[in-house]
Enzyme design. Structure first.
Site, short mmCIF file in Angstrom:
data_model
loop_
_atom_site.label_atom_id
_atom_site.label_comp_id
_atom_site.label_asym_id
_atom_site.label_seq_id
_atom_site.Cartn_x
_atom_site.Cartn_y
_atom_site.Cartn_z
N THR A 126 0.85 -1.19 0.00
CA THR A 126 0.00 0.00 0.00
C THR A 126 0.88 1.23 0.00
O THR A 126 1.90 1.27 0.71
CB THR A 126 -0.96 0.08 1.21
OG1 THR A 126 -1.52 1.40 1.25
CG2 THR A 126 -0.29 -0.21 2.54
N ILE A 127 0.49 2.22 -0.79
CA ILE A 127 1.24 3.48 -0.75
C ILE A 127 1.03 4.17 0.60
O ILE A 127 1.77 5.07 0.95
CB ILE A 127 0.85 4.46 -1.88
CG1 ILE A 127 -0.58 4.97 -1.71
CG2 ILE A 127 1.05 3.84 -3.25
CD1 ILE A 127 -0.79 6.32 -2.37
N ASP A 128 0.01 3.75 1.37
CA ASP A 128 -0.30 4.43 2.64
C ASP A 128 0.66 4.06 3.77
O ASP A 128 0.72 4.76 4.78
CB ASP A 128 -1.73 4.09 3.07
CG ASP A 128 -2.78 4.54 2.06
OD1 ASP A 128 -2.52 5.53 1.36
OD2 ASP A 128 -3.83 3.89 1.97
N MET A 139 -2.64 11.63 -0.82
CA MET A 139 -3.48 10.50 -0.43
C MET A 139 -3.28 10.14 1.05
O MET A 139 -2.26 10.48 1.65
CB MET A 139 -3.21 9.30 -1.32
CG MET A 139 -3.96 9.40 -2.65
SD MET A 139 -3.78 7.92 -3.63
CE MET A 139 -5.12 8.16 -4.81
N GLY A 140 -4.23 9.42 1.58
CA GLY A 140 -4.19 9.01 2.99
C GLY A 140 -5.54 9.29 3.62
O GLY A 140 -5.76 10.37 4.15
N GLU A 170 -5.76 13.54 2.56
CA GLU A 170 -7.17 13.61 2.16
C GLU A 170 -8.14 13.31 3.30
O GLU A 170 -9.28 13.76 3.28
CB GLU A 170 -7.45 12.68 0.98
CG GLU A 170 -7.23 11.22 1.33
CD GLU A 170 -7.36 10.28 0.14
OE1 GLU A 170 -8.24 10.49 -0.71
OE2 GLU A 170 -6.58 9.31 0.09
N HIS A 181 -4.22 10.21 -8.06
CA HIS A 181 -3.66 8.92 -8.47
C HIS A 181 -2.30 9.00 -9.12
O HIS A 181 -1.67 7.96 -9.35
CB HIS A 181 -4.66 8.18 -9.37
CG HIS A 181 -5.86 7.74 -8.60
ND1 HIS A 181 -6.90 8.59 -8.29
CD2 HIS A 181 -6.16 6.55 -8.02
CE1 HIS A 181 -7.80 7.93 -7.58
NE2 HIS A 181 -7.38 6.69 -7.40
N VAL A 182 -1.83 10.22 -9.41
CA VAL A 182 -0.46 10.32 -9.94
C VAL A 182 0.53 9.74 -8.91
O VAL A 182 1.60 9.24 -9.27
CB VAL A 182 -0.15 11.80 -10.30
CG1 VAL A 182 0.08 12.66 -9.07
CG2 VAL A 182 1.05 11.89 -11.23
O1 F6P Z 1 -5.18 2.71 -0.18
C1 F6P Z 1 -4.53 3.31 -1.23
C2 F6P Z 1 -5.24 4.56 -1.67
O2 F6P Z 1 -4.49 5.14 -2.71
C3 F6P Z 1 -5.52 5.60 -0.60
O3 F6P Z 1 -4.45 6.43 -0.26
C4 F6P Z 1 -6.65 6.36 -1.24
O4 F6P Z 1 -7.42 7.00 -0.25
C5 F6P Z 1 -7.42 5.29 -1.95
O5 F6P Z 1 -6.50 4.24 -2.20
C6 F6P Z 1 -8.07 5.73 -3.23
O6 F6P Z 1 -8.82 4.68 -3.72
P1 F6P Z 1 -9.40 4.59 -5.19
O7 F6P Z 1 -8.25 4.36 -6.13
O8 F6P Z 1 -10.32 3.44 -5.16
O9 F6P Z 1 -10.05 5.90 -5.47
#
Ligand code: F6P
Length: 328
Positions: free
Chosen positions: A126-128, A170-171, A222, A258-259
């Site tokens: 996970t990037i998180d 993200m997060g 986020e 998503h970048v």
């Molecule tokens: O869990 C990885 C993640 O990129 C989070 O950081 C982000 O909140 C979520 O996925 C976004 O999900 P999706 O690609 O389904 O919009």
């Protein structure tokens, strides 16, 4: 032995490096055969599978995304989900299933192995970076690098126009990307989901920054929320508007989105993903089902998937306080 592989949840850089390592070691060292399932848990649910051999994984090490596709399908929400998964694993005569995923995908694996005896081995991604059992997840280093480069670039345009630049990263539940990229990028304010923020304080930091020749950069995860309010959808845009209204300083918001998840993995993520793959196939060989590979220091260890997914790794208040010296 025959082994299945799937990638579930949000994609992240390094997934292909794991798949490549599993297949290369499994075929070359152990003579195993592999089946790839498409789109996370949807693959074993619907029997959507493809053979995975060494030619299929050539050249994929530096490629982002996943050659197997991904989804957030929950087999427990599907009619007869467990039965269908069992039948499809039996149809392909699989002795093990390597599940590469984040908390949700791995929780499903934990239930399948603990309650139904489905022979799963987990790989955390996970990037998180919010899985508690491992020091790092692959994808995180790449995401932080992308966000840091964006912050570096936003400094100069913020200064040229004497504007506030809000950067939403993200997060949803944890602020690791915000914390690391904000610190590395020299942000003046970093806001994370773990700590409710005080908008008056944020505005005070922003105003104080304008006393220098520099202009403020506000990095917000986020999932960050104001102290006296409900969750804000589009917190970056909301913050930009509120800061401008309250301070009288022009503000702009950049939502990285998503970048942060796309494109080629960093060298560290390729290294970590490859090592996870090599150790995951060893866990399958050992029949160590229900385990997830994890990084502890520089060692790869095995931990129960159920334990690894029991709680999220959140930003500790003391760590957040440590970076506060740079705010304002
Ligand atoms: O869990 C990885 C993640 O990129 C989070 O950081 C982000 O909140 C979520 O996925 C976004 O999900 P999706 O690609 O389904 O919009």
């Amino acid at each position: 032995m025959r082994v299945g592989v799937l990638t579930g949840g949000g994609d992240c850089p390094g997934l292909n490096a794991v798949i490549r390592a599993i297949v290369r070691k499994g075929v070359q060292e152990y003579g195993y055969e592999f089946t790839g399932f498409r789109d996370g848990w949807r693959g074993p649910l619907d029997g959507d599978a493809t053979p995975l051999d060494i030619p299929a994984v050539r050249g994929i090490l530096p490629r982002g995304g996943t050659i197997l596709g991904s989804s957030r399908t929950d087999p427990f929400a599907a009619p007869d989900g467990v039965r269908r998964i069992r039948e499809n694993l039996a149809k392909h005569e699989l002795d093990g299933l390597i599940v590469i995923g984040g908390a949700d995908t791995l929780r499903t694996a934990a239930r399948l192995v603990d309650e139904y005896g489905v022979p799963c081995v987990g790989v955390p991604k996970t990037i998180d970076n919010d899985l508690s059992a491992t020091d790092w997840t692959f994808g995180f280093d790449t995401a932080v690098g992308i966000a840091t480069e964006a912050i570096d670039r936003l400094h100069t345009t913020a200064e040229s126009h004497r504007r506030v630049l809000v950067v939403e990263v993200m997060g949803r539940h944890t602020g690791w990307v915000a914390l690391h990229s904000g610190l590395a990028g020299g942000a003046n304010v970093i806001l994370v989901p773990e700590q409710r923020f005080d908008l008056d304080q944020v505005c005070a930091w922003v105003t104080s920054r304008f006393k220098s020749t520099y202009a403020p950069i506000v990095v917000v995860a986020e999932g960050a929320r104001p102290r006296d309010g409900a969750a804000v959808s589009g917190v970056g845009e909301w913050l930009g508007t509120e800061i401008e209204r309250r301070t009288g300083k022009e503000a702009r918001t950049t939502v990285l989105g998503h970048v942060q998840r796309g494109g080629t993995p960093s060298a560290f993520d390729r290294w970590l993903a490859t090592r996870f793959g090599l150790h995951a196939i060893d866990a399958v060989r050992d029949g160590d089902h229900g385990k997830m590979v994890a990084l502890r220091g520089t060692d790869i260890v095995r931990v129960p998937i159920s334990e690894a997914t029991a709680r999220l790794k959140t930003v500790d208040p003391a760590l957040y306080a440590e970076v506060g010296v740079f705010f304002g």
